[in-house]
Write a protein that holds these residues in place. Structure first.
Motif, PDB file in Angstrom:
ATOM      1  N   UNK A 119      42.507  38.528  25.799  1.00  0.00           N
ATOM      2  CA  UNK A 119      41.697  39.871  25.724  1.00  0.00           C
ATOM      3  C   UNK A 119      42.433  39.999  24.586  1.00  0.00           C
ATOM      4  N   UNK A 120      41.753  40.502  23.056  1.00  0.00           N
ATOM      5  CA  UNK A 120      42.397  40.797  21.918  1.00  0.00           C
ATOM      6  C   UNK A 120      43.109  42.306  21.967  1.00  0.00           C
ATOM      7  N   UNK A 121      41.774  43.131  22.646  1.00  0.00           N
ATOM      8  CA  UNK A 121      42.873  44.497  22.869  1.00  0.00           C
ATOM      9  C   UNK A 121      43.568  45.007  23.181  1.00  0.00           C
ATOM     10  N   UNK A 122      44.638  46.100  23.602  1.00  0.00           N
ATOM     11  CA  UNK A 122      45.797  45.931  24.658  1.00  0.00           C
ATOM     12  C   UNK A 122      45.300  46.948  25.574  1.00  0.00           C
ATOM     13  N   UNK A 123      44.017  47.780  25.110  1.00  0.00           N
ATOM     14  CA  UNK A 123      43.922  48.436  26.339  1.00  0.00           C
ATOM     15  C   UNK A 123      43.055  47.883  27.239  1.00  0.00           C
ATOM     16  N   UNK A 124      42.351  46.834  26.578  1.00  0.00           N
ATOM     17  CA  UNK A 124      41.386  46.401  27.322  1.00  0.00           C
ATOM     18  C   UNK A 124      42.605  45.002  28.157  1.00  0.00           C
ATOM     19  N   UNK A 125      43.240  44.728  28.073  1.00  0.00           N
ATOM     20  CA  UNK A 125      43.978  44.067  28.782  1.00  0.00           C
ATOM     21  C   UNK A 125      45.127  44.351  30.147  1.00  0.00           C
ATOM     22  N   UNK A 126      45.273  45.722  29.281  1.00  0.00           N
ATOM     23  CA  UNK A 126      46.338  46.371  30.206  1.00  0.00           C
ATOM     24  C   UNK A 126      44.954  46.880  31.260  1.00  0.00           C
ATOM     25  N   UNK A 127      43.829  47.308  30.599  1.00  0.00           N
ATOM     26  CA  UNK A 127      43.523  47.742  32.246  1.00  0.00           C
ATOM     27  C   UNK A 127      43.133  45.829  33.503  1.00  0.00           C
ATOM     28  N   UNK A 128      42.600  45.482  32.331  1.00  0.00           N
ATOM     29  CA  UNK A 128      41.790  44.111  33.122  1.00  0.00           C
ATOM     30  C   UNK A 128      42.849  43.789  34.137  1.00  0.00           C
ATOM     31  N   UNK A 129      44.634  43.751  33.655  1.00  0.00           N
ATOM     32  CA  UNK A 129      45.487  43.130  35.169  1.00  0.00           C
ATOM     33  C   UNK A 129      45.400  44.249  35.850  1.00  0.00           C
ATOM     34  N   UNK A 130      45.732  45.130  35.284  1.00  0.00           N
ATOM     35  CA  UNK A 130      45.984  46.464  36.665  1.00  0.00           C
ATOM     36  C   UNK A 130      44.942  46.736  37.693  1.00  0.00           C
ATOM     37  N   UNK A 131      43.824  46.288  36.950  1.00  0.00           N
ATOM     38  CA  UNK A 131      42.733  45.689  38.159  1.00  0.00           C
ATOM     39  C   UNK A 131      42.709  45.139  38.826  1.00  0.00           C
ATOM     40  N   UNK A 132      43.238  43.939  38.812  1.00  0.00           N
ATOM     41  CA  UNK A 132      43.787  42.296  39.253  1.00  0.00           C
ATOM     42  C   UNK A 132      44.867  42.601  40.579  1.00  0.00           C
ATOM     43  N   UNK A 133      45.621  44.121  39.694  1.00  0.00           N
ATOM     44  CA  UNK A 133      47.243  43.519  40.293  1.00  0.00           C
ATOM     45  C   UNK A 133      47.043  44.467  41.633  1.00  0.00           C
TER      46      UNK A 133
END
Length: 406
Positions: free
Chosen positions: A359-373
């Motif tokens: 995921x190239x967009x930093x905020x999108x990746x941050x959000x995706x990781x936190x959703x999963x965690x």
């Protein structure tokens, strides 16, 4: 070395000579080319093709260290396990694994069906592709390979003989470290955290005493519960797909362990795909299909499990009224726990998944990781609460809602 009577790691030219020497798959006049196509962490995978006819096969060879890191010293016995497990799975779940043509204990390699007309599931999911048969095929595979290799179906001495045959200490140790220990402790100092999420992970995963306590219990259940012959690495990189076909590959981590280890891995990897799709605003019909697939993976597994139980169970005590549903609930409990473990270890540990890491967009990746965690913690801390596909999916959606503003 050309006689292949002693072990060495082959290059592409040597693989061609090997195939000509050890198999009659190709005509003598075939114009063969070979390329190393492996992108996994452990083995070397070669595709050999006859440029005239298009006929092809795969040669997979095991080295004595992992490709991901020389720190992992491995027994090449894993290729024997993979070859034998694929043959057994082909009997239990016909059409859902590649055919094995040859296992060579000297060169520590396996020659098998080429699935180049299929796509790796993870890649296909990242492309937003839909596979209507996926949940049906994967749940058939899991019910057939798990229940039918357990004590409730097999004659007990025969089952115990398989437990012995599939003791897999080196690869189990990798799972014990990378899934059950390091994501919560980083005691080997090799976790690979996304910098923008590093502090959040340290506060919400490493520092959560209750979470680490549950992880400790799960680690020793993984190590001691010889319930069924599990694939041991059943993520979306271990499945090949096309619209009318699903093939499970790479059972080199197979051993006798808890059934929920396989089912939980499947569910978690579908959730990675959903999280990526959610934060990147993927097409609605694809997201809707993913949600149905997550639900169906849990619900079809449970439905087929009970049907197969009635048909195949042999143990006299396993036929006691209600025991089938009690047993299934224990598997679903483990499924939830392992779903959480897989979601955490692919973010807080060493081995990543491309669904999130690309995921190239930093905020999108941050959000995706936190959703999963965030979802993962619920699955690990409250596993008895999740018995239906809808309940599994709701945790993921609630987690996404809680991170809407991040």
């Amino acid at each position: 070395m050309a006689d292949f009577n002693s072990y060495f790691l082959m290059n592409a030219d040597e693989v061609i000579k090997y195939v000509r020497s050890k198999t009659d798959f190709f005509d003598g006049s075939a114009q063969l080319t070979c390329a190393e196509i492996g992108d996994g962490n452990l083995n070397y995978v070669f595709r050999v093709i006859d440029e005239q006819s298009g006929k092809s096969l795969i040669v997979k060879q095991a080295g004595d260290t992992a490709r991901i890191s020389d720190e992992f010293k491995l027994s090449t016995n894993r290729i024997r396990i993979e070859s034998n497990v694929l043959k057994l799975e082909g009997e239990l779940a016909p059409g859902l694994v590649p055919d094995v043509y040859l296992y060579d204990s000297v060169m520590n390699c396996c020659v098998m069906e080429d699935l180049s007309d299929h796509t790796i599931l993870r890649t296909a999911l990242m492309e937003g592709r839909i596979f209507p048969k996926l949940a049906d095929d994967l749940t058939t595979f899991m019910v057939n390979t798990l229940l039918l290799t357990s004590d409730v179906v097999m004659e007990h001495k025969a089952k115990k003989a398989l437990v012995q045959d599939y003791i897999n200490p080196e690869l189990c140790e990798i799972s014990e470290d990378l899934v059950y220990s390091e994501p919560f402790t980083d005691h080997n100092n090799r976790n690979n955290l996304f910098p923008a999420n590093k502090e959040w992970v340290e506060q919400n995963i490493y520092a959560d005493d209750a979470l680490r306590f549950e992880a400790a219990k799960l680690k020793f259940a993984f190590m001691t519960n010889a319930q069924a012959l599990v694939h041991g690495d059943l993520h979306s990189g271990s499945v090949f797909v096309k619209e009318d076909s699903t093939k499970v590959i790479d059972p080199e981590f197979a051993f006798y362990g808890p059934m929920g280890y396989d089912t939980g891995n499947v569910v978690a990897n579908l959730m990675f795909a959903w999280s990526r799709a959610h934060v990147t605003n993927a097409e609605e019909n694809y997201v809707a299909w993913l949600e149905e697939t997550i639900k169906d993976t849990v619900d079809l597994f449970a439905e087929k499990f009970l049907v197969s139980w009635k048909k195949n169970v042999t143990d006299i005590m396993a036929k006691e009224p209600g025991f089938d549903r009690w047993y299934l609930e224990t598997v679903l409990h483990d499924t939830a726990s392992v779903t959480g473990m897989e979601l955490i270890r692919r973010i807080a540990g060493l081995a990543k998944v491309k669904d999130l890491s690309t995921i190239s967009d930093e905020q999108q990746r941050v959000r995706a990781e936190r959703i999963c965690l965030t979802a993962a913690k619920q699955f690990i801390l409250n596993p008895a609460s999740y018995k239906t596909g809808e309940q599994f999916l709701l945790v993921l959606k609630d987690s996404a809602s809680s991170h809407n503003m991040q």
